[in-house]
Write a protein that holds these residues in place. Structure first.
Motif, PDB file in Angstrom:
ATOM      1  N   LYS A 496       5.625   5.069  10.953  1.00  0.00           N
ATOM      2  CA  LYS A 496       6.159   5.084   9.795  1.00  0.00           C
ATOM      3  C   LYS A 496       5.738   3.741   8.941  1.00  0.00           C
ATOM      4  CE  LYS A 496       9.130   6.699   6.701  1.00  0.00           C
ATOM      5  NZ  LYS A 496       8.892   8.183   6.149  1.00  0.00           N
ATOM      6  N   TYR A 497       5.833   2.647   9.446  1.00  0.00           N
ATOM      7  CA  TYR A 497       5.202   1.434   8.522  1.00  0.00           C
ATOM      8  C   TYR A 497       3.662   1.772   8.302  1.00  0.00           C
ATOM      9  CZ  TYR A 497       9.469  -1.347   8.306  1.00  0.00           C
ATOM     10  OH  TYR A 497      10.831  -1.684   8.229  1.00  0.00           O
ATOM     11  N   LEU A 498       2.978   2.479   9.332  1.00  0.00           N
ATOM     12  CA  LEU A 498       1.633   2.517   9.064  1.00  0.00           C
ATOM     13  C   LEU A 498       1.305   3.503   7.833  1.00  0.00           C
ATOM     14  CD1 LEU A 498      -1.299   1.815  10.486  1.00  0.00           C
ATOM     15  CD2 LEU A 498      -0.980   3.739  11.506  1.00  0.00           C
ATOM     16  N   GLN A 499       2.319   4.050   7.353  1.00  0.00           N
ATOM     17  CA  GLN A 499       2.156   5.028   6.100  1.00  0.00           C
ATOM     18  C   GLN A 499       2.381   4.140   5.054  1.00  0.00           C
ATOM     19  OE1 GLN A 499       4.988   8.073   6.281  1.00  0.00           O
ATOM     20  NE2 GLN A 499       4.357   8.806   8.259  1.00  0.00           N
ATOM     21  N   ALA A 500       3.003   2.830   5.356  1.00  0.00           N
ATOM     22  CA  ALA A 500       3.026   1.916   4.268  1.00  0.00           C
ATOM     23  C   ALA A 500       1.984   0.848   4.021  1.00  0.00           C
ATOM     24  CB  ALA A 500       4.326   1.285   3.982  1.00  0.00           C
ATOM     25  N   THR A 503       0.576  -2.668   9.498  1.00  0.00           N
ATOM     26  CA  THR A 503       0.381  -2.552  10.869  1.00  0.00           C
ATOM     27  C   THR A 503       1.101  -3.504  11.776  1.00  0.00           C
ATOM     28  OG1 THR A 503      -1.774  -1.994  10.425  1.00  0.00           O
ATOM     29  CG2 THR A 503      -1.715  -2.527  12.628  1.00  0.00           C
ATOM     30  N   LEU A 504       2.044  -2.740  12.628  1.00  0.00           N
ATOM     31  CA  LEU A 504       2.826  -3.471  13.720  1.00  0.00           C
ATOM     32  C   LEU A 504       2.018  -4.139  14.857  1.00  0.00           C
ATOM     33  CD1 LEU A 504       6.321  -1.629  13.451  1.00  0.00           C
ATOM     34  CD2 LEU A 504       5.435  -3.217  12.065  1.00  0.00           C
ATOM     35  N   ASP A 505       2.638  -5.019  15.504  1.00  0.00           N
ATOM     36  CA  ASP A 505       1.906  -5.619  16.522  1.00  0.00           C
ATOM     37  C   ASP A 505       2.355  -4.993  17.840  1.00  0.00           C
ATOM     38  OD1 ASP A 505       0.878  -7.367  18.430  1.00  0.00           O
ATOM     39  OD2 ASP A 505       2.372  -8.780  18.482  1.00  0.00           O
ATOM     40  N   THR A 506       1.142  -4.136  18.559  1.00  0.00           N
ATOM     41  CA  THR A 506       1.291  -3.245  19.500  1.00  0.00           C
ATOM     42  C   THR A 506       1.120  -4.216  20.958  1.00  0.00           C
ATOM     43  OG1 THR A 506      -1.061  -2.726  19.356  1.00  0.00           O
ATOM     44  CG2 THR A 506       0.450  -1.174  18.588  1.00  0.00           C
ATOM     45  N   SER A 507       1.138  -5.413  20.782  1.00  0.00           N
ATOM     46  CA  SER A 507       0.928  -6.085  22.072  1.00  0.00           C
ATOM     47  C   SER A 507       2.408  -6.745  22.463  1.00  0.00           C
ATOM     48  CB  SER A 507       0.232  -7.643  21.779  1.00  0.00           C
ATOM     49  OG  SER A 507       0.865  -8.483  20.698  1.00  0.00           O
ATOM     50  N   GLY A 508       3.410  -6.365  21.847  1.00  0.00           N
ATOM     51  CA  GLY A 508       4.719  -6.579  22.522  1.00  0.00           C
ATOM     52  C   GLY A 508       5.451  -7.482  21.634  1.00  0.00           C
TER      53      GLY A 508
END
Length: 585
Positions: A496-500, A503-508
């Motif tokens: 959802k945020y990628l559409q805005a 980029t969220l942190d996928t490392s945890g």
């Protein structure tokens, strides 16, 4: 290279401890080191040397050299912090520095630019005779050390002049050449340190005015290799063992009345940094409200192996104690005195001199507050100053409560912030690693919250979480508010945020969650930054609160239910937190 004015300092163990001292004054890149008598310096050959620039309207001008002492402080000559045309002190806003720089006209990828937060000139600086010609500058953001940017060591041990006479020191800078032109490339040269007698006898009338006993020394060949205008503020460095040490700062020299250039056949006067070690230590650790981020403070793990000390990261025996019986639902607990670890971070408005509430903080140790990195960065015309504990309503100074006919008054406890450290990877990617640690000027008696031990997973099965703090609304009353928090699916949140374009942190390091906004239905506002997301773990005899996360950001319209709020997951940063706290306790 005509060099002009240098003054130095020695080993950082004076300020930051043995581990930092072991890493200071060392070159991290393979460079050509020993070029003398005014030759071009290679990138990385002097990683502690930087350039100071002055802002004049829309233009910027190179002014002086600076030397890196710590992640937040550089040292220079006091006269470099003056507008020489108007002979007035420059405000910090008109000064910035570039580090890792060797060419003034080329901005290499490894060059760092830092704004200046505060200029600390020596209180007894005399601009007429350059006495006490030394100044510290606290940078707005921390320096990132690399192969091209490193701290110098401050002098320690014997500070007498006799101990260094005839030794050869290195100086460098972008001083004006014989044609009064500013070179693009950083030049370096060697100069021998001379005795007081030799210096004075070379021109008694001149040097008796500018030579200050114990505070200065002279250096130079008297053969054409010297410092020039523009080299001021840079250091004189001596090599000892595996480390380089700063002993002097270029301060002043003898000017040729015909050319207005420094007389290359005379000696240069250096501020003796060894004399000012106590002054540096005093101002870096006290007056500036920020310690060198040589790693905050931490308690060594206690010798006891009891469950109460091993069940939390920092080994605190009384952290996070729940005042209610085991199993009491959170919504049935009163908020007053229930969350003593909740703090308000204050900035001072530099225009009005009024303290302003900026964010939440969470007490994790009697002397340390955890918060979001964006709460630490200086806002426009404001500066990080203090935290406030034991508050309930932000709109009142003293909170008054009547329970069963008994009146209770609570007064907040304000404590100055003396150290700050933001995560080195903050904002990479944007909004990620949004976490910072603050060190308090004194220990508080308030009870800290517990931190989960290393490797302890977030207990999600059937676990209810809560968020506490104060909302960003316009209501006249500002009481503490508590909401139940529910974890959201991170992958759905990420998409959802990628559409805005976020980029969220996928490392945890991040998690997503939602909470009910019914308590604030009129304005539908979010909590102030870094509101704690917490949970209770029941032990054999009592319950303890643990910190799970800190609020980071969310959609500006909290009714946009498809956008979950994003939190910084504390468990991802326990190694960083423990290292910082442990080394600075």
């Amino acid at each position: 290279m005509n060099v002009s004015l240098l003054v130095g300092a020695f080993v950082l163990s004076v300020l930051v401890g043995t581990e930092a001292a072991a890493n200071c004054g060392q070159k991290k890149s393979l460079v050509q080191e020993f070029i003398v008598n005014g030759y071009r310096a290679m990138a990385g050959s002097w990683p502690w040397h930087g350039a100071m620039f002055h802002r004049m309207g829309r233009t910027t001008t190179y002014a002086c050299g600076v030397t890196v002492l710590t992640e937040q402080f550089v040292v220079t000559a006091a006269h470099c912090t003056f507008d020489q045309a108007e002979r007035q002190r420059l405000p910090a806003s008109r000064v910035f520095v570039r580090l890792g720089i060797t060419n003034l006209d080329v901005s290499d990828r490894h060059v760092q630019q830092h704004s200046v937060d505060k200029i600390i000139r020596h209180e007894e600086y005399d601009e007429l005779v350059f006495e006490n010609d030394i100044a510290l500058m606290k940078l707005l953001n921390e320096i990132t050390y690399s192969s091209y940017v490193q701290p110098i060591c401050l002098w320690q041990g014997d500070t007498s002049l006799s101990g260094i006479v005839n030794q050869v020191g290195y100086i460098m800078g972008w001083g004006l050449d014989e044609e009064y032109k500013l070179p693009s490339d950083l030049n370096q040269a060697t100069v021998p340190i001379v005795s007081k007698r030799d210096c004075l006898e070379s021109d008694l009338a001149h040097y008796t005015r500018f030579y200050h006993e114990s505070k200065t020394f002279c250096a130079g060949y008297g053969n054409g290799t010297s410092a020039g205008p523009g080299d001021s503020g840079g250091g004189l460095f001596l090599h000892r063992g595996d480390h380089w040490f700063m002993r002097g700062i270029i301060s002043n020299g003898k000017v040729d009345p015909n050319t207005l250039l420094l007389n290359s056949e005379s000696f240069v006067v250096f501020t003796d940094v060894a004399y000012y070690i106590d002054w540096i230590k005093k101002h870096v650790t006290i007056a500036t409200s920020v310690t060198i981020d040589t790693d905050l403070i931490v308690v060594p793990p206690p010798s006891s192996t009891s469950d109460s000390t091993q069940s939390n990261l920092l080994g605190l025996q009384s952290c996070g104690k729940d005042q209610y019986q085991l199993g009491t639902p959170e919504e049935l607990k009163k908020s007053l005195d229930q969350y003593p670890w909740l703090a308000v971070i204050e900035h001072i408005n530099l225009n009005t001199r009024v303290l302003e509430d900026v964010c939440h903080g969470v007490l994790i140790h009697p002397k340390f507050i955890l918060t979001a990195a964006h709460c630490v960065q200086r806002k426009r015309q404001s500066q990080l100053r203090s935290v406030r504990l034991n508050d309930y309503r932000l709109d009142t100074v003293t909170d008054i409560f009547v329970t069963n006919g008994q009146t209770t008054k609570t007064t907040t406890d304000r404590i100055a912030i003396t150290g700050s450290s933001t995560h080195p990877n903050y904002n990479s990617p944007k909004f990620a690693n949004n976490i910072a640690l603050l060190m308090l000027a004194k220990s508080t008696t308030m009870n800290p919250i517990c931190l989960p031990p290393k490797g302890f997973p977030l207990p999600t099965a059937g676990k209810l979480f809560s968020i506490i703090g104060w909302k960003r609304n316009n209501r006249p009353e500002k009481p503490l508010i508590r909401n139940v928090v529910q974890l959201a699916d991170f992958e759905t949140c990420r998409r959802k945020y990628l559409q805005a374009n976020i980029t969220l942190d996928t490392s945890g390091g991040q998690l997503c969650s939602t909470y009910n906004h019914d308590d604030d239905a009129e304005s539908c506002s979010h909590y102030m930054g870094a509101a704690p997301f917490q949970y209770v773990m029941n032990g054999p005899t009592e319950g303890r609160y643990y910190l799970a996360a800190l609020s980071s950001f969310g959609h500006t319209n909290c009714r946009m239910d498809e956008y979950s709020d994003v939190f910084t997951y504390v468990g991802h940063y326990v190694d960083w937190i423990q290292e910082k706290v442990t080394k600075n306790q």
